[in-house]
Design a protein around this motif. Structure first.
Motif, PDB file in Angstrom:
ATOM      1  N   UNK A  47       0.700  -1.168   0.073  1.00 45.82           N
ATOM      2  CA  UNK A  47       0.111  -0.042   0.097  1.00 45.82           C
ATOM      3  C   UNK A  47       1.067   1.108   0.043  1.00 45.82           C
ATOM      4  N   UNK A  48       2.015   1.317   0.670  1.00 48.61           N
ATOM      5  CA  UNK A  48       2.896   2.344   0.723  1.00 48.61           C
ATOM      6  C   UNK A  48       3.307   2.740  -0.516  1.00 48.61           C
ATOM      7  N   UNK A  49       3.472   2.016  -1.441  1.00 47.25           N
ATOM      8  CA  UNK A  49       3.768   2.065  -2.950  1.00 47.25           C
ATOM      9  C   UNK A  49       2.670   2.410  -4.040  1.00 47.25           C
ATOM     10  N   UNK A  50       1.206   2.616  -3.422  1.00 48.03           N
ATOM     11  CA  UNK A  50       0.008   2.608  -4.348  1.00 48.03           C
ATOM     12  C   UNK A  50      -0.426   1.320  -4.569  1.00 48.03           C
ATOM     13  N   UNK A  51      -0.103   0.338  -4.047  1.00 50.20           N
ATOM     14  CA  UNK A  51      -0.897  -0.997  -4.288  1.00 50.20           C
ATOM     15  C   UNK A  51      -1.690  -1.367  -3.358  1.00 50.20           C
ATOM     16  N   UNK A  52      -2.117  -2.669  -3.533  1.00 48.02           N
ATOM     17  CA  UNK A  52      -3.342  -2.989  -2.753  1.00 48.02           C
ATOM     18  C   UNK A  52      -2.977  -4.040  -1.515  1.00 48.02           C
ATOM     19  N   UNK A  53      -1.777  -4.361  -1.343  1.00 49.76           N
ATOM     20  CA  UNK A  53      -1.321  -5.296  -0.259  1.00 49.76           C
ATOM     21  C   UNK A  53      -1.918  -6.344  -0.324  1.00 49.76           C
ATOM     22  N   UNK A  54      -2.328  -7.153  -1.332  1.00 46.51           N
ATOM     23  CA  UNK A  54      -3.064  -8.162  -1.312  1.00 46.51           C
ATOM     24  C   UNK A  54      -2.032  -9.465  -0.528  1.00 46.51           C
ATOM     25  N   UNK A  55      -2.787 -10.484  -0.370  1.00 44.06           N
ATOM     26  CA  UNK A  55      -2.275 -11.794   0.405  1.00 44.06           C
ATOM     27  C   UNK A  55      -2.141 -12.752  -0.765  1.00 44.06           C
ATOM     28  N   UNK A  56      -1.410 -13.864  -0.427  1.00 38.96           N
ATOM     29  CA  UNK A  56      -1.129 -14.810  -1.488  1.00 38.96           C
ATOM     30  C   UNK A  56      -2.405 -15.473  -1.808  1.00 38.96           C
ATOM     31  N   UNK A  57      -3.431 -15.567  -0.841  1.00 37.25           N
ATOM     32  CA  UNK A  57      -4.660 -16.057  -1.044  1.00 37.25           C
ATOM     33  C   UNK A  57      -5.634 -15.171  -2.068  1.00 37.25           C
ATOM     34  N   UNK A  58      -5.331 -13.856  -2.050  1.00 35.32           N
ATOM     35  CA  UNK A  58      -5.991 -13.141  -3.266  1.00 35.32           C
ATOM     36  C   UNK A  58      -5.404 -13.108  -4.424  1.00 35.32           C
ATOM     37  N   UNK A  59      -3.783 -13.663  -4.635  1.00 33.12           N
ATOM     38  CA  UNK A  59      -3.179 -13.823  -6.040  1.00 33.12           C
ATOM     39  C   UNK A  59      -3.761 -15.115  -6.377  1.00 33.12           C
ATOM     40  N   UNK A  60      -3.999 -16.085  -5.409  1.00 30.06           N
ATOM     41  CA  UNK A  60      -4.312 -17.325  -5.962  1.00 30.06           C
ATOM     42  C   UNK A  60      -5.660 -17.275  -6.530  1.00 30.06           C
ATOM     43  N   UNK A  61      -6.786 -16.509  -6.046  1.00 32.26           N
ATOM     44  CA  UNK A  61      -8.035 -16.439  -6.822  1.00 32.26           C
ATOM     45  C   UNK A  61      -7.835 -15.955  -8.128  1.00 32.26           C
ATOM     46  N   UNK A  62      -6.986 -14.965  -8.436  1.00 31.47           N
ATOM     47  CA  UNK A  62      -6.984 -14.462  -9.628  1.00 31.47           C
ATOM     48  C   UNK A  62      -6.010 -15.392 -10.444  1.00 31.47           C
ATOM     49  N   UNK A  63      -5.059 -16.069 -10.035  1.00 29.77           N
ATOM     50  CA  UNK A  63      -4.050 -17.150 -10.800  1.00 29.77           C
ATOM     51  C   UNK A  63      -5.068 -18.382 -11.440  1.00 29.77           C
ATOM     52  N   UNK A  64      -6.036 -18.688 -10.345  1.00 27.33           N
ATOM     53  CA  UNK A  64      -6.986 -19.867 -10.867  1.00 27.33           C
ATOM     54  C   UNK A  64      -7.753 -19.331 -11.828  1.00 27.33           C
ATOM     55  N   UNK A  65      -8.381 -18.189 -12.073  1.00 27.52           N
ATOM     56  CA  UNK A  65      -9.251 -17.996 -13.078  1.00 27.52           C
ATOM     57  C   UNK A  65      -8.297 -17.590 -14.510  1.00 27.52           C
ATOM     58  N   UNK A  66      -7.003 -17.165 -14.234  1.00 29.01           N
ATOM     59  CA  UNK A  66      -6.207 -17.079 -15.381  1.00 29.01           C
ATOM     60  C   UNK A  66      -5.862 -18.539 -16.097  1.00 29.01           C
ATOM     61  N   UNK A  67      -5.788 -19.559 -14.974  1.00 26.76           N
ATOM     62  CA  UNK A  67      -5.615 -20.952 -15.669  1.00 26.76           C
ATOM     63  C   UNK A  67      -6.859 -21.293 -16.311  1.00 26.76           C
ATOM     64  N   UNK A  68      -7.841 -21.206 -15.661  1.00 31.91           N
ATOM     65  CA  UNK A  68      -9.247 -21.386 -16.430  1.00 31.91           C
ATOM     66  C   UNK A  68      -9.401 -20.881 -17.877  1.00 31.91           C
ATOM     67  N   UNK A  69      -8.780 -19.529 -18.020  1.00 27.83           N
ATOM     68  CA  UNK A  69      -8.988 -19.142 -19.273  1.00 27.83           C
ATOM     69  C   UNK A  69      -7.838 -19.359 -20.099  1.00 27.83           C
ATOM     70  N   UNK A  70      -7.136 -20.010 -19.715  1.00 25.19           N
ATOM     71  CA  UNK A  70      -5.653 -20.359 -20.515  1.00 25.19           C
ATOM     72  C   UNK A  70      -4.880 -19.017 -20.960  1.00 25.19           C
ATOM     73  N   UNK A  71      -5.053 -17.912 -19.954  1.00 23.36           N
ATOM     74  CA  UNK A  71      -4.413 -16.722 -20.020  1.00 23.36           C
ATOM     75  C   UNK A  71      -2.829 -17.035 -20.539  1.00 23.36           C
ATOM     76  N   UNK A  72      -2.371 -16.303 -21.758  1.00 28.93           N
ATOM     77  CA  UNK A  72      -0.958 -16.783 -22.015  1.00 28.93           C
ATOM     78  C   UNK A  72      -0.066 -15.500 -21.311  1.00 28.93           C
ATOM     79  N   UNK A  73      -0.529 -14.630 -20.842  1.00 31.36           N
ATOM     80  CA  UNK A  73       0.238 -13.432 -20.220  1.00 31.36           C
ATOM     81  C   UNK A  73       1.054 -13.715 -18.876  1.00 31.36           C
ATOM     82  N   UNK A  74       2.196 -13.385 -18.773  1.00 24.91           N
ATOM     83  CA  UNK A  74       3.061 -13.961 -17.606  1.00 24.91           C
ATOM     84  C   UNK A  74       2.698 -13.172 -16.117  1.00 24.91           C
ATOM     85  N   UNK A  75       1.613 -13.327 -15.858  1.00 23.49           N
ATOM     86  CA  UNK A  75       1.107 -12.580 -14.769  1.00 23.49           C
ATOM     87  C   UNK A  75       1.856 -13.216 -13.591  1.00 23.49           C
TER      88      UNK A  75
END
Length: 349
Positions: free
Chosen positions: A43-71
């Motif tokens: 947050x001190x750099x303008x981010x959201x300070x998300x947890x690894x659980x938050x990141x896993x939620x988004x990563x799961x959806x990228x895998x479902x969609x076969x997103x090719x981007x190096x997120x």
């Protein structure tokens, strides 16, 4: 521990699923506009300070969609490394550029013959106000489109991490695509970089910690892919007819799909257990991540392979989506250590 998604995570999952269903390769600026690049940033750099659980939620959806981007490489691993190894205004400025999508970094960690070991052969020799980096890095996901690289180098008995411009003189890049269609690159370095570009002279532990977050996200990515491959297979069996009736009417095929659901559910349990381990000690977290990795990729290859098999000949065609989940599993297993490497790590303690 409560493993249900909170309201923010549920909204992230739902919005990501809708968006990625329409634009799987949305591009880096699209992710920036959605705020996804800010999740891993503090947050001190303008981010959201998300947890690894938050990141896993988004990563799961990228895998479902076969997103090719190096997120995972550019928005999880690279962001965590910059956050934890840089300081002052330089850290804040770089993180702000990464969050805005105007500057993308790609970690370059692995080398020929290294077997996923982080102790590099690439050397860094001090020469006045610069360091000369000499060596090779392989399998840099997203490296072909990155602005800068985070390069590990042997430095005074430790593992140094340097920020190196991809277009800098003395950096040779070979771009290619992996079998699942994602951009990758190999690099050869014979380059002088300013001493200020040394993020840390001893970054080994920080890199390992950040890699465990990336590994967890990659397991979540696989989980999303498995779920969708199973859904596609179940739907296909309901519509495809053989011998005068739908394939879904055959009991043997019903049992096969049920087994796939059970296998995928075991991976979800492993992912949730690994997420909970991030609140404990490093040794317990490492063991949980490696156990999750082994279960995820042994299961992912089996589940996606069976999904292709149950589709018959069409499942093997590149035009049909289900086969791409198998290709993604094969490539992803070798991103941050294969099954054998993580079995050995699991048995260390």
């Amino acid at each position: 521990m409560d493993f249900t998604l909170n309201s923010e995570q549920a909204m992230l999952r739902d919005s990501a699923r809708r968006y990625l269903a329409q634009e799987a390769g949305a591009g880096w600026h699209g992710y920036a506009e959605l705020g996804w690049l800010a999740i891993a940033a503090p947050e001190d750099a303008g981010g959201l300070g998300g947890s690894v659980a938050d990141l896993a939620v988004l990563a799961e959806e990228m895998g479902r969609a076969l997103s090719p981007d190096p997120f995972i490489d550019g928005a999880v691993l690279a962001t965590r490394l910059v956050d934890r190894l840089m300081a002052g205004d330089a850290r804040t400025a770089l993180l702000c550029e990464m969050i805005a999508g105007s500057r993308r970094l790609a970690p370059a960690l692995y080398e020929p013959g290294s077997r996923y070991q982080l102790v590099p052969r690439l050397t860094a020799e001090r020469d006045g106000g610069t360091y000369r980096l000499s060596g090779t890095k392989l399998l840099v996901m997203g490296g072909s489109g990155a602005d800068d690289l985070l390069v590990t180098a042997a430095l005074g008995g430790g593992v140094g991490l340097f920020l190196v411009g991809r277009e800098q003189a003395g950096v040779d890049c070979r771009d290619y695509r992996t079998v699942d269609g994602r951009d990758c690159a190999d690099f050869r370095f014979d380059v002088a970089v300013a001493a200020d570009n040394l993020l840390s002279p001893d970054a080994f532990d920080v890199i390992e910690d950040a890699l465990d977050e990336a590994r967890l996200c990659l397991c979540a990515d696989m989980l999303g892919g498995m779920d969708n491959a199973i859904e596609m297979t179940a739907e296909y069996l309901k519509t495809r007819s053989q011998f005068g009736q739908k394939l879904a009417n055959f009991q043997a095929l019903q049992h096969s799909v049920a087994d796939l659901f059970i296998d995928a559910d075991s991976v979800r349990s492993s992912v949730l257990r690994a997420i909970s381990a991030f609140g404990r000690g490093r040794a317990e977290r490492r063991k949980a991540i490696s156990g999750c990795w082994v279960n995820t990729f042994e299961t992912a290859k089996r589940v996606t392979g069976m999904a292709v098999h149950l589709h018959g000949a069409i499942g093997f065609t590149t035009e049909y989506r289900v086969g791409h989940y198998l290709r993604r599993a094969i490539v992803s297993e070798r991103r941050f250590g294969d099954v054998e490497t993580h079995l050995a790590r699991y048995m260390e303690d």
